[in-house]
Design an enzyme around this catalytic site. Structure first.
Site, PDB file in Angstrom:
ATOM      1  N   GLN A   1      72.320 -29.742 -45.054  1.00 25.11           N
ATOM      2  CA  GLN A   1      73.087 -29.015 -43.699  1.00 25.11           C
ATOM      3  C   GLN A   1      72.038 -28.201 -43.117  1.00 25.11           C
ATOM      4  O   GLN A   1      71.350 -27.391 -43.483  1.00 25.11           O
ATOM      5  CB  GLN A   1      74.351 -28.321 -44.161  1.00 25.11           C
ATOM      6  CG  GLN A   1      75.152 -27.924 -42.946  1.00 25.11           C
ATOM      7  CD  GLN A   1      76.176 -26.957 -43.283  1.00 25.11           C
ATOM      8  OE1 GLN A   1      76.454 -26.747 -44.466  1.00 25.11           O
ATOM      9  NE2 GLN A   1      77.190 -26.999 -42.324  1.00 25.11           N
TER      10      GLN A   1
ATOM     11  N   ASP B   1      75.018 -38.991 -32.329  1.00 25.51           N
ATOM     12  CA  ASP B   1      73.866 -38.120 -32.761  1.00 25.51           C
ATOM     13  C   ASP B   1      72.823 -38.510 -31.830  1.00 25.51           C
ATOM     14  O   ASP B   1      72.358 -39.508 -31.774  1.00 25.51           O
ATOM     15  CB  ASP B   1      73.613 -38.571 -34.276  1.00 25.51           C
ATOM     16  CG  ASP B   1      72.673 -37.445 -35.040  1.00 25.51           C
ATOM     17  OD1 ASP B   1      71.709 -37.009 -34.435  1.00 25.51           O
ATOM     18  OD2 ASP B   1      73.175 -36.936 -36.200  1.00 25.51           O
TER      19      ASP B   1
ATOM     20  N   HIS C   1      79.533 -37.019 -40.525  1.00 30.30           N
ATOM     21  CA  HIS C   1      78.806 -37.849 -39.960  1.00 30.30           C
ATOM     22  C   HIS C   1      79.706 -39.189 -40.066  1.00 30.30           C
ATOM     23  O   HIS C   1      80.126 -39.477 -41.386  1.00 30.30           O
ATOM     24  CB  HIS C   1      77.430 -37.948 -40.672  1.00 30.30           C
ATOM     25  CG  HIS C   1      76.446 -36.806 -40.580  1.00 30.30           C
ATOM     26  ND1 HIS C   1      75.381 -36.858 -39.756  1.00 30.30           N
ATOM     27  CD2 HIS C   1      76.618 -35.676 -41.329  1.00 30.30           C
ATOM     28  CE1 HIS C   1      74.846 -35.713 -39.853  1.00 30.30           C
ATOM     29  NE2 HIS C   1      75.699 -34.980 -40.742  1.00 30.30           N
TER      30      HIS C   1
ATOM     31  N   VAL D   1      72.774 -27.605 -39.273  1.00 36.36           N
ATOM     32  CA  VAL D   1      73.723 -26.853 -38.473  1.00 36.36           C
ATOM     33  C   VAL D   1      74.818 -26.245 -39.016  1.00 36.36           C
ATOM     34  O   VAL D   1      75.594 -27.158 -39.624  1.00 36.36           O
ATOM     35  CB  VAL D   1      74.042 -27.897 -37.151  1.00 36.36           C
ATOM     36  CG1 VAL D   1      75.063 -27.003 -36.220  1.00 36.36           C
ATOM     37  CG2 VAL D   1      72.966 -28.391 -36.625  1.00 36.36           C
TER      38      VAL D   1
ATOM     39  N   HIS E   1      80.573 -30.342 -39.913  1.00 36.97           N
ATOM     40  CA  HIS E   1      80.750 -31.720 -39.113  1.00 36.97           C
ATOM     41  C   HIS E   1      80.582 -32.960 -40.091  1.00 36.97           C
ATOM     42  O   HIS E   1      79.927 -32.826 -41.298  1.00 36.97           O
ATOM     43  CB  HIS E   1      79.443 -31.672 -38.217  1.00 36.97           C
ATOM     44  CG  HIS E   1      78.136 -31.485 -38.643  1.00 36.97           C
ATOM     45  ND1 HIS E   1      77.688 -30.361 -39.262  1.00 36.97           N
ATOM     46  CD2 HIS E   1      76.909 -32.391 -38.880  1.00 36.97           C
ATOM     47  CE1 HIS E   1      76.235 -30.478 -39.838  1.00 36.97           C
ATOM     48  NE2 HIS E   1      76.248 -31.899 -39.514  1.00 36.97           N
TER      49      HIS E   1
ATOM     50  N   ASN F   1      77.522 -32.847 -45.192  1.00 40.22           N
ATOM     51  CA  ASN F   1      76.570 -32.028 -45.739  1.00 40.22           C
ATOM     52  C   ASN F   1      77.191 -30.559 -45.994  1.00 40.22           C
ATOM     53  O   ASN F   1      77.465 -29.919 -45.000  1.00 40.22           O
ATOM     54  CB  ASN F   1      75.412 -31.967 -45.333  1.00 40.22           C
ATOM     55  CG  ASN F   1      74.837 -33.499 -45.392  1.00 40.22           C
ATOM     56  OD1 ASN F   1      74.751 -34.216 -46.328  1.00 40.22           O
ATOM     57  ND2 ASN F   1      74.365 -33.849 -44.189  1.00 40.22           N
TER      58      ASN F   1
END
Length: 114
Positions: free
Chosen positions: A94, A32, A102, A96, A100, A87
């Protein structure tokens, strides 16, 4: 279904560089750019799925694969404990809208997280 025009779509197409830690035919994992812990890796599927609410039974194998990759990269990073976070939706944080995972670790993590 998510648009492939998100920043993650651009990363997948190679338009934006990333600090890659894992890649295969189903996903890409990279560090990230705004880490919340010493280790903060994002795992994104190559399929542009917006979030978990868009997942269907046919995505079960992909979702399982993302979690197995999360464990693999955590091991690679030497983490003995870590957190995985997904998320789903703006209300959950969230930002984006491309699913995804994390992987966060390398320091003590408080609970509850939010």
């Amino acid at each position: 279904m998510a648009s492939s025009d998100t920043i993650f779509g651009r990363i997948l197409r190679g338009e934006i560089p990333c600090d890659q830690v894992h890649a295969d035919d189903r996903c890409l994992a990279f560090r990230d750019v705004a880490p919340q812990a010493p280790v903060h890796i994002l795992i994104i599927p190559r399929e542009p799925l917006e979030n978990l609410l868009d997942a269907e039974p046919g995505h079960a194998e992909l979702l399982g694969h993302l979690l197995l990759v999360a464990a693999r990269v955590a091991r690679q990073e030497g983490l003995e404990g870590f957190r995985t976070v997904i998320n789903s939706g703006a209300e959950a944080g969230q930002t984006v809208f491309h699913l995804h995972v994390h992987v966060i670790g390398g320091r003590p993590l408080a609970w509850p997280p939010g």
